[in-house]
Design a protein around this motif. Structure first.
Motif, PDB file in Angstrom:
ATOM      1  N   GLY A  45       7.571 -10.362  -1.623  1.00  0.00           N
ATOM      2  CA  GLY A  45       6.757 -10.193  -2.829  1.00  0.00           C
ATOM      3  C   GLY A  45       5.587  -9.243  -2.685  1.00  0.00           C
ATOM      4  O   GLY A  45       4.728  -9.167  -3.586  1.00  0.00           O
ATOM      5  N   ILE A  46       5.519  -8.507  -1.609  1.00  0.00           N
ATOM      6  CA  ILE A  46       4.427  -7.545  -1.422  1.00  0.00           C
ATOM      7  C   ILE A  46       4.382  -6.570  -2.601  1.00  0.00           C
ATOM      8  O   ILE A  46       5.410  -6.037  -3.015  1.00  0.00           O
ATOM      9  CB  ILE A  46       4.636  -6.760  -0.106  1.00  0.00           C
ATOM     10  N   ASP A  47       3.150  -6.335  -3.131  1.00  0.00           N
ATOM     11  CA  ASP A  47       3.046  -5.359  -4.218  1.00  0.00           C
ATOM     12  C   ASP A  47       2.114  -4.198  -3.879  1.00  0.00           C
ATOM     13  O   ASP A  47       1.848  -3.338  -4.729  1.00  0.00           O
ATOM     14  CB  ASP A  47       2.614  -6.027  -5.533  1.00  0.00           C
ATOM     15  N   ALA A  48       1.617  -4.150  -2.636  1.00  0.00           N
ATOM     16  CA  ALA A  48       0.800  -3.017  -2.197  1.00  0.00           C
ATOM     17  C   ALA A  48       0.756  -2.993  -0.677  1.00  0.00           C
ATOM     18  O   ALA A  48       0.855  -4.037  -0.015  1.00  0.00           O
ATOM     19  CB  ALA A  48      -0.612  -3.105  -2.759  1.00  0.00           C
ATOM     20  N   VAL A  49       0.597  -1.781  -0.132  1.00  0.00           N
ATOM     21  CA  VAL A  49       0.503  -1.596   1.320  1.00  0.00           C
ATOM     22  C   VAL A  49      -0.598  -0.588   1.612  1.00  0.00           C
ATOM     23  O   VAL A  49      -0.622   0.500   1.029  1.00  0.00           O
ATOM     24  CB  VAL A  49       1.818  -1.071   1.918  1.00  0.00           C
ATOM     25  N   PHE A  50      -1.484  -0.965   2.504  1.00  0.00           N
ATOM     26  CA  PHE A  50      -2.461  -0.024   3.035  1.00  0.00           C
ATOM     27  C   PHE A  50      -2.041   0.299   4.461  1.00  0.00           C
ATOM     28  O   PHE A  50      -2.020  -0.557   5.333  1.00  0.00           O
ATOM     29  CB  PHE A  50      -3.871  -0.626   3.019  1.00  0.00           C
ATOM     30  N   ALA A  51      -1.652   1.557   4.688  1.00  0.00           N
ATOM     31  CA  ALA A  51      -1.228   2.005   6.017  1.00  0.00           C
ATOM     32  C   ALA A  51      -2.388   2.719   6.699  1.00  0.00           C
ATOM     33  O   ALA A  51      -3.135   3.470   6.059  1.00  0.00           O
ATOM     34  CB  ALA A  51      -0.030   2.936   5.909  1.00  0.00           C
ATOM     35  N   ALA A  52      -2.528   2.516   8.011  1.00  0.00           N
ATOM     36  CA  ALA A  52      -3.690   3.026   8.749  1.00  0.00           C
ATOM     37  C   ALA A  52      -3.656   4.523   9.000  1.00  0.00           C
ATOM     38  O   ALA A  52      -4.625   5.071   9.517  1.00  0.00           O
ATOM     39  CB  ALA A  52      -3.850   2.272  10.067  1.00  0.00           C
ATOM     40  N   ASN A  53      -2.556   5.208   8.682  1.00  0.00           N
ATOM     41  CA  ASN A  53      -2.590   6.671   8.636  1.00  0.00           C
ATOM     42  C   ASN A  53      -1.479   7.167   7.720  1.00  0.00           C
ATOM     43  O   ASN A  53      -0.589   6.403   7.301  1.00  0.00           O
ATOM     44  CB  ASN A  53      -2.531   7.312  10.029  1.00  0.00           C
ATOM     45  N   ASP A  54      -1.530   8.448   7.400  1.00  0.00           N
ATOM     46  CA  ASP A  54      -0.591   9.009   6.431  1.00  0.00           C
ATOM     47  C   ASP A  54       0.841   9.033   6.945  1.00  0.00           C
ATOM     48  O   ASP A  54       1.785   8.820   6.176  1.00  0.00           O
ATOM     49  CB  ASP A  54      -1.024  10.427   6.044  1.00  0.00           C
ATOM     50  N   LEU A  55       1.023   9.317   8.229  1.00  0.00           N
ATOM     51  CA  LEU A  55       2.389   9.352   8.758  1.00  0.00           C
ATOM     52  C   LEU A  55       3.064   7.994   8.618  1.00  0.00           C
ATOM     53  O   LEU A  55       4.228   7.909   8.215  1.00  0.00           O
ATOM     54  CB  LEU A  55       2.382   9.793  10.222  1.00  0.00           C
ATOM     55  N   MET A  56       2.359   6.920   8.949  1.00  0.00           N
ATOM     56  CA  MET A  56       2.958   5.591   8.787  1.00  0.00           C
ATOM     57  C   MET A  56       3.203   5.290   7.316  1.00  0.00           C
ATOM     58  O   MET A  56       4.193   4.631   6.969  1.00  0.00           O
ATOM     59  CB  MET A  56       2.069   4.522   9.427  1.00  0.00           C
ATOM     60  N   ALA A  57       2.343   5.786   6.444  1.00  0.00           N
ATOM     61  CA  ALA A  57       2.559   5.583   5.005  1.00  0.00           C
ATOM     62  C   ALA A  57       3.838   6.265   4.544  1.00  0.00           C
ATOM     63  O   ALA A  57       4.576   5.715   3.705  1.00  0.00           O
ATOM     64  CB  ALA A  57       1.360   6.107   4.218  1.00  0.00           C
ATOM     65  N   THR A  58       4.147   7.450   5.082  1.00  0.00           N
ATOM     66  CA  THR A  58       5.395   8.116   4.690  1.00  0.00           C
ATOM     67  C   THR A  58       6.608   7.326   5.180  1.00  0.00           C
ATOM     68  O   THR A  58       7.638   7.273   4.492  1.00  0.00           O
ATOM     69  CB  THR A  58       5.461   9.549   5.222  1.00  0.00           C
ATOM     70  N   GLY A  59       6.499   6.733   6.382  1.00  0.00           N
ATOM     71  CA  GLY A  59       7.580   5.863   6.850  1.00  0.00           C
ATOM     72  C   GLY A  59       7.761   4.670   5.946  1.00  0.00           C
ATOM     73  O   GLY A  59       8.894   4.251   5.649  1.00  0.00           O
ATOM     74  N   ALA A  60       6.642   4.113   5.479  1.00  0.00           N
ATOM     75  CA  ALA A  60       6.708   2.980   4.555  1.00  0.00           C
ATOM     76  C   ALA A  60       7.366   3.392   3.241  1.00  0.00           C
ATOM     77  O   ALA A  60       8.197   2.649   2.684  1.00  0.00           O
ATOM     78  CB  ALA A  60       5.304   2.438   4.303  1.00  0.00           C
ATOM     79  N   LEU A  61       7.034   4.576   2.732  1.00  0.00           N
ATOM     80  CA  LEU A  61       7.638   5.059   1.489  1.00  0.00           C
ATOM     81  C   LEU A  61       9.158   5.151   1.621  1.00  0.00           C
ATOM     82  O   LEU A  61       9.904   4.784   0.696  1.00  0.00           O
ATOM     83  CB  LEU A  61       7.071   6.433   1.126  1.00  0.00           C
ATOM     84  N   ARG A  62       9.618   5.635   2.774  1.00  0.00           N
ATOM     85  CA  ARG A  62      11.062   5.784   2.978  1.00  0.00           C
ATOM     86  C   ARG A  62      11.771   4.436   2.946  1.00  0.00           C
ATOM     87  O   ARG A  62      12.819   4.283   2.293  1.00  0.00           O
ATOM     88  CB  ARG A  62      11.334   6.491   4.309  1.00  0.00           C
ATOM     89  N   VAL A  63      11.203   3.443   3.604  1.00  0.00           N
ATOM     90  CA  VAL A  63      11.837   2.117   3.634  1.00  0.00           C
ATOM     91  C   VAL A  63      11.792   1.460   2.259  1.00  0.00           C
ATOM     92  O   VAL A  63      12.762   0.824   1.829  1.00  0.00           O
ATOM     93  CB  VAL A  63      11.159   1.235   4.699  1.00  0.00           C
TER      94      VAL A  63
END
Length: 350
Positions: free
Chosen positions: A254-272
């Motif tokens: 049920g997660i509706d938001a993610v704060f990633a500690a850097n942009d590269l990890m955020a792009t990995g999160a977007l892909r998943v």
């Protein structure tokens, strides 16, 4: 006529004859030494210009006890350094500042623990005047190496090692440059809360690095009741962000938001999220950290992120070190450390 070197290159003696002073006086002036009266120094400089004399770097080092070089030590393997735009931007800032002060940059990389012995030998050999080091982990031996050798050093990132007081994380007399990691993280999470997000997860960086620990602290400042299931540790890479995002979705669908500690990890999160059929930002909002120009604006969708002035921090590191080294023979006291501001940049992902 004074004796000339092969190729008609003027000698120190030729400059001394032209200026009407001793060879020792010329050596002090052209190699940056002290103790020459102003009118004599002007005569030497005029003779240098007239003859086209170029100082010998080895002689300059003997007089000034300075090499004109600074080591930049990145405590990460080569694969990370050349895949993460953070490092290139910070080195760019360092290089610009050193170049402006006629100082050479010597890059030293840490592929594994065995490299520290090589780095210690190099630093102890007097090849550089000082060092700039960043991306250190909690157990990094580099601070002890530079302290033992006596090499002036400025660090990128808040120190996470013990400074002799028994309290990890205290800077003591160590000069460092860092961003307001904790404050930036708070701003990012508060923004997500203001957007009405209720199940906000966090992908941290390696928690043996102070930047990652401070960003996790900022997240917890805003969401003190968030459970451990909403936090997954990554490694500041896109692959690490993808792994962490998968773990979070498996634990908390049920997660509706993610704060990633850097942009590269955020792009990995977007892909998943895309692979799992979650739309961004309609179903899950994503916020990164860095505002890396080669990542955040061109992500799909473009990343809302926390901007830190990475290149500016590199310049500040170099400036602090150059101030510490000073212009003469004596090393100056280490200047105070600098923590730079961060700001939220809003784009389409949140």
């Amino acid at each position: 006529m004074p004796e000339q070197r092969p190729g008609n290159r003027p000698t120190l003696e030729a400059v001394a004859t032209r200026a009407g002073v001793s060879r020792a006086t010329v050596s002090r002036v052209v190699n940056g030494g002290d103790g020459v009266r102003a009118h004599l120094a002007d005569k030497v400089r005029e003779a240098v210009r007239d003859l086209g004399y170029v100082p010998n770097p080895a002689a300059r080092t003997l007089v000034t006890r300075r090499t004109g070089a600074v080591a930049v030590i990145i405590a990460e393997p080569e694969t990370r350094i050349f895949s993460d735009p953070f490092f290139s931007r910070q080195v760019r800032g360092i290089s610009k500042e050193l170049t402006a002060h006629d100082t050479q940059l010597v890059l030293l990389l840490v592929e594994d623990r065995g490299d520290y012995e090589r780095i210690e030998r190099y630093l102890a050999g007097g090849h550089v005047d000082g060092a700039l080091a960043f991306s250190l982990h909690a157990d990094d031996p580099l601070p002890e190496i530079t302290r033992r050798i006596g090499v002036p050093t400025v660090y990128g990132g808040r120190p996470g090692w013990t400074d002799g007081s028994g309290e990890p994380g205290r800077s003591g007399g160590v000069a460092f440059v860092d961003a307001d990691n904790r404050g930036g993280a708070r701003e990012a999470v508060r923004y997500l809360v203001a957007q009405g997000r209720e199940r906000i997860a966090h992908i941290s960086g390696p928690l043996d690095q102070t930047s990652a620990a401070d960003r996790l602290s900022g997240y917890r400042d805003v969401l003190p009741a968030a459970g451990a299931e909403l936090v997954a540790e990554g490694d500041f890479t896109a692959a690490g962000g993808a792994r962490a995002m998968g773990e979070l979705l498996d634990r908390c669908p049920g997660i509706d938001a993610v704060f990633a500690a850097n942009d590269l990890m955020a792009t990995g999160a977007l892909r998943v999220l895309r692979e799992r059929g979650r739309t961004v930002p309609a179903q899950v909002a994503v916020v990164g950290f860095d505002d890396a120009e080669a990542v955040a604006p061109i992500a799909d969708p473009p990343l809302t992120t926390v901007r830190q002035d990475i290149e500016g921090m590199g310049r500040l590191m170099a400036r602090l070190l150059l101030e510490t080294l000073g212009g003469g023979h004596e090393q100056r006291a280490a200047p105070g450390s600098v923590v730079t501001a961060t700001s939220l940049v809003r784009r389409a992902s949140a």
